[in-house]
Design an enzyme around this catalytic site. Structure first.
Site, mmCIF file in Angstrom:
data_model
loop_
_atom_site.group_PDB
_atom_site.id
_atom_site.type_symbol
_atom_site.label_atom_id
_atom_site.label_comp_id
_atom_site.label_asym_id
_atom_site.label_seq_id
_atom_site.Cartn_x
_atom_site.Cartn_y
_atom_site.Cartn_z
ATOM 1 N N GLU A 210 0.824 -1.212 0.000
ATOM 2 C CA GLU A 210 0.000 0.000 0.000
ATOM 3 C C GLU A 210 0.860 1.264 0.000
ATOM 4 O O GLU A 210 0.363 2.360 0.219
ATOM 5 C CB GLU A 210 -0.916 0.003 1.237
ATOM 6 C CG GLU A 210 -2.138 -0.879 1.089
ATOM 7 C CD GLU A 210 -1.806 -2.359 1.028
ATOM 8 O OE1 GLU A 210 -1.045 -2.845 1.884
ATOM 9 O OE2 GLU A 210 -2.290 -3.040 0.116
ATOM 10 N N ASN A 294 -0.584 -7.294 -4.025
ATOM 11 C CA ASN A 294 -1.390 -6.462 -4.915
ATOM 12 C C ASN A 294 -0.518 -5.446 -5.655
ATOM 13 O O ASN A 294 0.535 -5.049 -5.167
ATOM 14 C CB ASN A 294 -2.433 -5.699 -4.081
ATOM 15 C CG ASN A 294 -1.776 -4.744 -3.098
ATOM 16 O OD1 ASN A 294 -1.189 -5.194 -2.126
ATOM 17 N ND2 ASN A 294 -1.844 -3.459 -3.364
ATOM 18 N N ASP A 336 -7.413 -5.770 -4.535
ATOM 19 C CA ASP A 336 -6.394 -5.999 -3.506
ATOM 20 C C ASP A 336 -6.279 -7.474 -3.132
ATOM 21 O O ASP A 336 -6.110 -7.824 -1.972
ATOM 22 C CB ASP A 336 -6.682 -5.148 -2.251
ATOM 23 C CG ASP A 336 -5.501 -5.111 -1.292
ATOM 24 O OD1 ASP A 336 -4.359 -5.180 -1.762
ATOM 25 O OD2 ASP A 336 -5.732 -5.026 -0.074
#
Lengths: 618, 112
Positions: A210, A294, A336
């Protein structure tokens, strides 16, 4: 003596697939185990039955223990033998290691290591090692400040620090043997995965799906930590160690520099694809297997293309790092669905022959059985509730996506299943060569998703997903399941209130252990799914249990109760427990080194280090 | 034009060095400032750590009464400008003083 014979039989049965063992199973000692599937596993390196020297016990990642002292008849008498609180309040995810007469534990950030002496009353501390990682790492770790495990090799305890260093501690002295800095934590990457050792190499990967990171995986030398090889996930083929040996099974993954061309412009460099999960190893093929996270940012409309090699699995030569094949589970991942979950290496009967496969429970809700020599997907069936894909088309290895599941920028799309955290996350499954089944904690939930456009600002999140998660059909958030990897179906399941985010361990007596987020540690019959024993602990369980035999020849089962990590997404749900940091160790009737009328306090144990107070947030 | 705007900003809000814990937010309660702060909260990736509803995730909840580095407007301003030892980046090179006060105004408007 009878017990000894049974133990020996279980060991031999378990290692029957080992080509180098040279010993045939002894008929008289082999339990009459009837397999549901005929699946077996190579349990190399074949440690002594009572030891637990690596996180998943073996290279194949089975988490199968041949021990049988604790069995379906006496498991109801399990009681706490002793416990150990390590004082740190972030999520606890790893399993203790037992090597010889010593137990090794490492806390979440600030990653303090403890060696406990199992030969003495109360398992006193032998040494404490405090590495003092950079506190700026706290603000960079996406999903709590966790560590998923640690490794033992060559007289060293080897593990990752949240601030991108790998450290080795001399187990005889408790002093640092080496430390290597592998990335710059101030830019976003952290390290949370369990170091994995084979021979003279320790394998480690980066976290930061992220944070717009540039994910990498590397092999370090066990002796001094120097990098033997390093492979970026994305970018040009030479940096990803993709060369002439690379032979993906499906045509859409063939071509030059796909780690560049399947992204807009240079976006692959901030495309994350971080290998933060588990590593497994096949000693016959000398190959390692690991998955990637991801792609970044999480908003898919900003990165048209397949986004290779995000949300994928790599097979690599363990010695050189050369990629052998890859398979992208979720092409152009829009939800994700990281591909980092464990790859359990087993052998299955398939159309009249034995196939060497890996079983992988993906976040996207499909359980894949993949030929690990070629990368061909043999089975891909849902193991829980999902609606983003109609199926996986096995002729091309691609999902057939449900049109209603595509996210839309600045518009709420309701009821996409599963949400970002998947039908299962990193919490590792177990495989029994006796039953031929896998055992896994799974999630039952969906999300309403609103995506936002984000810009890349180094050292800050590169995300864009805004969502509300809710329980799936039936209203329970989770289950613990037994899975047939050949037929691709559930054999049994146990409903739980919240996500089942613990690891599992299965034994030679057909017991499977797991824990719940509302604090129950359970043993179930591995054949029927009947719960035979439960014990309420002081916090929710998001760690992997394990089992071992102490110096007193007694079998113990151990698990950390210290809820945290990604499980924190349910922190406002009923039943979610406060954090904790206690290792619980169980035995039949609670007998052992931790109690009794004759136990005296052991003098001379070093005092635990003074540790900083844990942060109040996660 | 730009120097004029800059001069206005200086007049409107105290410069970085002049902000103390007790400095009031000159934009507190200003609807335009709150809306601008809302926009910055998403644009500058604040939401990535503190969530789009400000209730926290990677980083702390900004709607509850608990403040690790102080919850007065001047303290929140300082935290945004300088960052924290636990890894929150310093934003003083990426945001103007006005923009930081807009963010503080947005956070103040969402406090429980």
């Amino acid at each position: 003596m009878a017990l000894r014979k049974i133990l020996l039989g279980a060991v031999l049965l378990g290692s029957a697939a080992l080509p180098s063992s040279g010993e045939a199973p002894k008929k008289e000692a082999a339990p009459a185990a009837k397999s549901f599937t005929g699946a077996t596993a190579n349990l190399a390196p074949g440690d002594a039955a009572g030891q637990w020297t690596r996180q998943a016990r073996d290279y194949a990642n089975t988490r199968y223990s041949p021990l049988t002292q604790i069995n379906t008849k006496n498991v109801g008498r399990l009681r706490i033998a002793w416990s150990f609180s390590d004082g740190q309040m972030y999520g606890h995810e790893g399993a203790p290691l037992v090597v010889g007469d010593t137990m090794y534990l490492v806390t979440p950030y600030p990653n303090i290591a403890y060696a406990l002496d199992l030969s003495k009353p109360g398992a006193p501390i032998k040494w404490v090692f405090q590495p003092n990682p950079d506190p700026r790492a706290i603000g960079k770790a996406c999903c709590d400040k966790v560590l998923r495990g640690w490794a033992y090799a060559d007289g060293k305890l080897i593990y990752n620090l949240l601030d991108d260093n790998t450290v080795a501690v001399d187990v005889n002295t408790g002093k640092e043997a080496w430390r290597v800095k592998l990335d710059d934590v101030t830019k976003g990457p952290t390290m949370t995965m369990a170091a994995f050792v084979v021979g003279d190499k320790v394998f480690v990967g980066s976290s930061g799906g992220e944070l717009g990171t540039n994910g990498w995986f590397q092999a370090l030398d066990v002796k001094d930590g120097h990098t033997v090889w390093k492979a970026f996930t994305n970018g040009p083929d030479d940096g990803a160690l993709i060369g002439p040996d690379f032979k993906p099974f499906y045509s859409w993954m063939k071509g030059k520099d796909l780690g560049v061309s399947t992204w807009p412009g240079e976006m692959g460099k901030q495309g994350a694809s971080a290998p933060w999960g588990w590593v497994s190893y096949d000693p016959d093929l000398n190959e390692i297997y690991y998955g990637t996270s991801n792609p970044g940012p999480r908003t898919p409309s900003q990165r048209p293309g397949l986004n290779l090699w995000s949300s994928a699995v790599f097979a690599r030569d363990a010695s050189s790092g050369a990629a052998k094949w890859a398979y992208q589970f979720t092409p152009h991942d829009e939800w994700d669905y990281d591909g980092v979950n464990e790859n359990v290496l087993i052998e299955i009967p398939w159309k009249g022959a034995r196939r060497k496969v890996m079983v992988h429970f993906n976040r996207n809700g499909f359980a894949y059985t993949i030929d690990r020599k070629t990368g061909e997907v043999l089975v891909a069936n849902p193991f829980g509730h999902q609606n983003w894909a109609k199926n996986i088309d096995l002729t091309i290895g691609m999902p057939v996506i449900n049109d209603a599941a595509h996210p839309i920028v600045e518009k709420k799309v309701t009821n996409i299943c599963p949400p970002d955290i998947g039908v299962k996350n990193w919490n590792p499954s177990a495989f029994s060569p006796r039953t031929g089944l896998l055992y896994a904690g799974v999630f039952n939930s969906c999300m309403d998703l609103n995506n936002h456009i984000v810009q890349y600002i180094p050292s800050s999140p590169y995300d864009g997903m805004e969502m509300q998660r809710h329980a799936g059909p039936g209203g329970n958030w989770g289950d613990f399941i037994a899975w047939d990897p050949v037929a691709g179906k559930r054999v049994w399941s146990i409903k739980e209130n919240l996500y089942v985010w613990s690891g599992a361990v299965v034994t030679g007596s057909d017991l499977v252990f797991y824990g719940t987020m509302d604090g129950w540690f359970r043993a179930a019959d591995a054949r029927t799914g009947k719960v035979l024993w439960s014990q309420k602990l002081g916090s929710g369980i998001t760690a992997a249990p394990m089992t071992f035999v102490g110096p007193d020849k007694r079998q113990y089962v151990a698990v950390y109760a210290g809820i945290g990590g990604g499980a924190g997404v349910l922190r406002r749900e009923r039943g979610f427990m406060p954090g904790g940091n206690t290792l619980y160790v169980f035995s039949v009737d609670g007998n052992g080194i931790g109690n009794g009328t004759t136990q005296l306090t052991q003098a001379g144990a070093p005092a635990p280090v003074s540790v900083p107070p844990a942060a109040a947030h996660n | 034009m730009r120097p004029v705007v800059f001069a206005l900003a200086l007049i409107a809000t105290p410069a970085f060095a002049q902000v103390t814990a007790d400095t009031p937010n000159p934009l507190a309660g200003n609807a335009d400032a709150i809306e601008a702060g809302h926009g910055l909260f998403g644009k500058m990736n604040c939401a990535g750590c503190h969530a789009y509803d400000l209730t926290g995730g990677m980083g702390p909840d900004l709607t509850d009464p608990s403040w690790q580095y102080g919850g007065k407007p001047g303290e929140i301003y300082h935290t945004i400008a300088e960052g924290t030892p636990r890894g929150m980046p310093a934003w003083k090179d990426k945001l103007t003083g006005d923009e930081i006060w807009q963010l503080v105004a947005y956070i103040q408007s969402r406090k429980q």
